[in-house]
Design a protein around this motif. Structure first.
Motif, mmCIF file in Angstrom:
data_model
loop_
_atom_site.group_PDB
_atom_site.id
_atom_site.type_symbol
_atom_site.label_atom_id
_atom_site.label_comp_id
_atom_site.label_asym_id
_atom_site.label_seq_id
_atom_site.Cartn_x
_atom_site.Cartn_y
_atom_site.Cartn_z
ATOM 1 N N VAL A 169 22.379 29.604 68.808
ATOM 2 C CA VAL A 169 21.002 29.173 68.547
ATOM 3 C C VAL A 169 20.925 28.373 67.255
ATOM 4 N N ALA A 170 21.630 28.822 66.219
ATOM 5 C CA ALA A 170 21.602 28.123 64.939
ATOM 6 C C ALA A 170 22.150 26.704 65.064
ATOM 7 N N GLU A 171 23.153 26.526 65.929
ATOM 8 C CA GLU A 171 23.765 25.204 66.071
ATOM 9 C C GLU A 171 23.002 24.299 67.028
ATOM 10 N N PHE A 172 22.501 24.859 68.137
ATOM 11 C CA PHE A 172 21.931 24.011 69.183
ATOM 12 C C PHE A 172 20.459 24.270 69.489
ATOM 13 N N GLY A 173 19.873 25.350 68.945
ATOM 14 C CA GLY A 173 18.543 25.720 69.411
ATOM 15 C C GLY A 173 17.523 26.045 68.350
#
Length: 241
Positions: free
Chosen positions: A95-99
């Motif tokens: 989530v931190a990288e893509f969301g």
């Protein structure tokens, strides 16, 4: 922050559903759009951490039959969660990288709205989200003025304080695995008015029953999914104007 154990342990269900809509691009963003392109009310779907799963498209295709155009942007840009190391830390890292809303999702969300406003003269927008998408629906309802209604379906990563920030009509559809959303609901009622919010808890359903974790071949699961769709249909018909 509400982030239940089921969200970190239940895998997605295999599905052989064949979508009825089409995939097109808005700039470099891939978007699924339901078959009927005549409705002037657009609902933006934010899925769960498993991405554009067939179950998400199936729910969207059914909801669209009520007179909506449902669109599912590929916010994750084709990236997939690492199922070989599926746990809370993996989910949060993904989530931190893509969301994250501000860095990745919000620009795409606004790009979709701008496309329909400028290319098709549509001004009525709603949003619904599953799990992670429920969190995104909160953010959209807080920061995107064009959103007039939202539905949070077994949402993750929320707090009661989030209810204070929401500016659009909101439907809450938690399950037995989510924390009690009564206080969240009461805050919405206070801020938005009783006619602009609704709350239905699916006490016999697990987290994800309406999304990628739902077994739509199971009779009871399928019945509850249809109930959730009908609740969204009625709420959006009333509030997406």
């Amino acid at each position: 922050m509400s982030f239940n154990d089921a969200c970190c342990t239940l895998p997605p269900i295999r599905s052989d559903y064949t979508p009825t809509g089409r995939v097109f691009k808005i700039g470099d963003l891939e978007v699924y759009e339901t078959a009927d392109t005549t409705p002037k009310k657009v609902l933006i779907c934010a899925y769960d951490i498993f991405g554009v799963h067939p179950n998400i498209r199936q729910v969207s295709d059914i909801l669209a039959l009520a007179g909506f155009r449902v669109v599912i942007p590929d916010f994750f840009r084709g990236n997939k969660l690492d199922m070989a190391n599926f746990d809370r830390s993996t989910i949060m890292a993904f989530v931190a990288e893509f969301g994250t809303w501000s860095n990745t999702v919000k620009p795409d969300f606004e790009k979709v709205i701008e496309h329909y406003k400028t290319q098709e003269n549509i001004t009525a927008f709603g949003v619904f989200g599953f799990c992670w998408g429920g969190r995104i629906s909160i953010d959209a309802s807080t920061e995107v003025p064009d959103i007039s209604a939202s539905a949070l379906v077994h949402p993750s990563m929320w707090t009661n304080d989030d209810a204070e920030t929401i500016k659009s009509a909101t439907l809450l559809l938690p399950t037995k695995d989510e924390a009690d959303m009564t206080q969240f609901y009461e805050i919405l009622q206070k801020n938005l008015g009783a006619d602009k919010t609704a709350h239905h808890r699916f006490d016999d359903m697990h987290h994800g029953f309406c999304g990628a974790r739902g077994d739509f071949t199971d009779l009871v699961n399928r019945q509850r999914v249809n109930e959730a769709i009908n609740l969204m249909k009625d709420f959006f018909r009333k509030n997406v104007v």
